[in-house]
Design a protein around this motif. Sequence first.
Motif, short mmCIF file in Angstrom:
data_model
loop_
_atom_site.label_atom_id
_atom_site.label_comp_id
_atom_site.label_asym_id
_atom_site.label_seq_id
_atom_site.Cartn_x
_atom_site.Cartn_y
_atom_site.Cartn_z
N ALA A 164 0.86 -1.18 0.00
CA ALA A 164 0.00 0.00 0.00
C ALA A 164 0.90 1.23 0.00
CB ALA A 164 -0.90 0.00 1.23
N ASN A 165 0.65 2.14 -0.94
CA ASN A 165 1.45 3.36 -1.02
C ASN A 165 0.54 4.58 -1.19
OD1 ASN A 165 3.95 4.79 -1.17
ND2 ASN A 165 3.54 5.10 -3.34
N PRO A 166 0.46 5.46 -0.16
CA PRO A 166 1.08 5.34 1.16
C PRO A 166 0.58 4.10 1.90
CG PRO A 166 0.03 7.51 0.87
CD PRO A 166 -0.37 6.67 -0.29
N ASN A 167 1.42 3.64 2.84
CA ASN A 167 1.03 2.47 3.61
C ASN A 167 -0.03 2.85 4.65
OD1 ASN A 167 1.07 -0.19 4.42
ND2 ASN A 167 2.97 -0.03 5.60
N ASP B 286 -1.21 -0.63 -3.98
CA ASP B 286 -2.55 -0.24 -3.52
C ASP B 286 -2.50 1.25 -3.18
OD1 ASP B 286 -4.89 0.22 -2.12
OD2 ASP B 286 -4.75 -1.62 -0.91
N GLU B 287 -3.06 2.06 -4.08
CA GLU B 287 -2.99 3.51 -3.91
C GLU B 287 -4.27 4.09 -3.31
OE1 GLU B 287 0.40 4.67 -7.21
OE2 GLU B 287 -1.68 5.14 -7.72
N ALA B 288 -4.82 3.40 -2.32
CA ALA B 288 -6.07 3.85 -1.71
C ALA B 288 -5.97 5.30 -1.20
CB ALA B 288 -6.45 2.91 -0.56
N TYR B 289 -4.76 5.69 -0.77
CA TYR B 289 -4.60 7.01 -0.13
C TYR B 289 -3.73 7.97 -0.93
CZ TYR B 289 -6.47 4.37 3.76
OH TYR B 289 -7.27 3.59 4.55
N VAL B 290 -3.44 7.63 -2.18
CA VAL B 290 -2.42 8.37 -2.92
C VAL B 290 -2.82 9.82 -3.20
CG1 VAL B 290 -3.11 7.89 -5.31
CG2 VAL B 290 -0.67 7.97 -4.70
N ILE C 177 -1.92 -1.18 -10.50
CA ILE C 177 -2.25 -0.09 -9.58
C ILE C 177 -3.71 -0.25 -9.17
CG2 ILE C 177 -2.47 2.41 -9.33
CD1 ILE C 177 -0.41 2.72 -11.59
N VAL C 178 -3.96 -0.22 -7.88
CA VAL C 178 -5.34 -0.34 -7.40
C VAL C 178 -5.71 0.93 -6.66
CG1 VAL C 178 -6.91 -1.68 -5.93
CG2 VAL C 178 -5.13 -2.86 -7.23
N GLY D 243 -14.10 0.47 -6.72
CA GLY D 243 -12.65 0.54 -6.83
C GLY D 243 -12.25 0.32 -8.27
N PHE D 244 -11.01 0.70 -8.61
CA PHE D 244 -10.56 0.43 -9.98
C PHE D 244 -9.08 0.04 -9.97
CE2 PHE D 244 -8.20 4.38 -10.99
CZ PHE D 244 -8.68 5.25 -10.03
#
Length: 356
Positions: free
Chosen positions: A150-153, A180-184, A203-204, A219-220
């Motif tokens: 995850a990035n950011p973790n 995993d760019e949930a917070y990018v 990239i998620v 999500g994509f």
Amino acid sequence: MSRFFSSYYRELTPYTPGEQPQDMPYIKLNTNESPFLPSQAVKKAVAAEIDKIPLYPDPECVSLRHAIASKYGVSLNQVFVANGSDDILNAAFMAFGNPETGVAFPDISYGFYSVYQALHHLPAKIIPLKDDFTINIEDYVHCGAMVVIANPNAPTGLALSLDEIERILKTNRDHVVLIDEAYVDFGATSCLPLLQAYDNLLIVQTFSKSRALAGGRLGFALGAPELIADLSTMKYSTNPYNVNRLTLAAGKAAVEDDETFQHNCDVIARTREETMIAMKEMGFSMTESKANFIFAKHDGIGGEELYLALKAKGILVRHFNDPRIVDYNRISVGLPSQMSTLVAALREILTERNAL
Ligand SMILES: *Cc1c(COP(=O)(O)O)cnc(C)c1O
């Protein structure tokens, strides 16, 4: 467990979502949702779609995928969408987790990685973060497994640079590297520029955090067409209509409304910095979060004690029992007014304990 539960899954420990208590109104800073209302465009799009709800949605999700493809400058066959990024992670572990080589991820990260790894019976290479919670890139060089980072973790909020991610991609050409760019969107750098050069990069991203659609479940993923086709095979082998009609409409409107998106992300990043300054003055130590949450501890109060004291005051934050981070709480960044309430509550709690 019933006596019918498959022996294949008997050892499974499911994921524990952050609590969503219904007993009273809380200031919810525990699941990293967006504090903003949906934009007018999203509301309109959902209202316009409701009469079509008797009909199945487009299983190919073409118009939403077009909108995402044009926003990120990729082609349609490089975009996959699903029912939340959790749905994508599940499909990706299923599709790209090899039973011989397994999957590598940090010991402290999104809790679902180990659940999917166990669900799909994959060998796990769990790699400890350094003492300062940073990722040691060398641990992932030629690591010989699917890599998930995850990035950011989460829950540390610490981000990797593009160069660091590229080094992992370069040295693991025969394995998928899932970022995993949930917070990018809250201040880190997306590895989108690496997409065309690396056919092993997936990239998620999610609409749950920066796009205020956690309840819509969307999500994509962006990746090479072959990776996207494999995810699609998983989707058509489980649930082809996994994204509902209202969410497709809401998601398209949300992607096209770049102004609201940018504004909301800016407010969150600014509020994070302001809140961290106030918390630092109170003696909290915090990681350098690039996400929509703050990861904090205080020498004058234990992590769980602080979590409970805040809850008693109607503020929910997330505490994890993992021994390495048991002193910490993860606090989602809400509206400026919510964060002022949080800061005041923290001051009261610390004052009561003579810890200020
Ligand atoms: C929230 C989160 C997700 C899940 O997002 P959904 O799209 O709501 O399923 C995935 N990865 C990380 C790191 C997250 O924090």
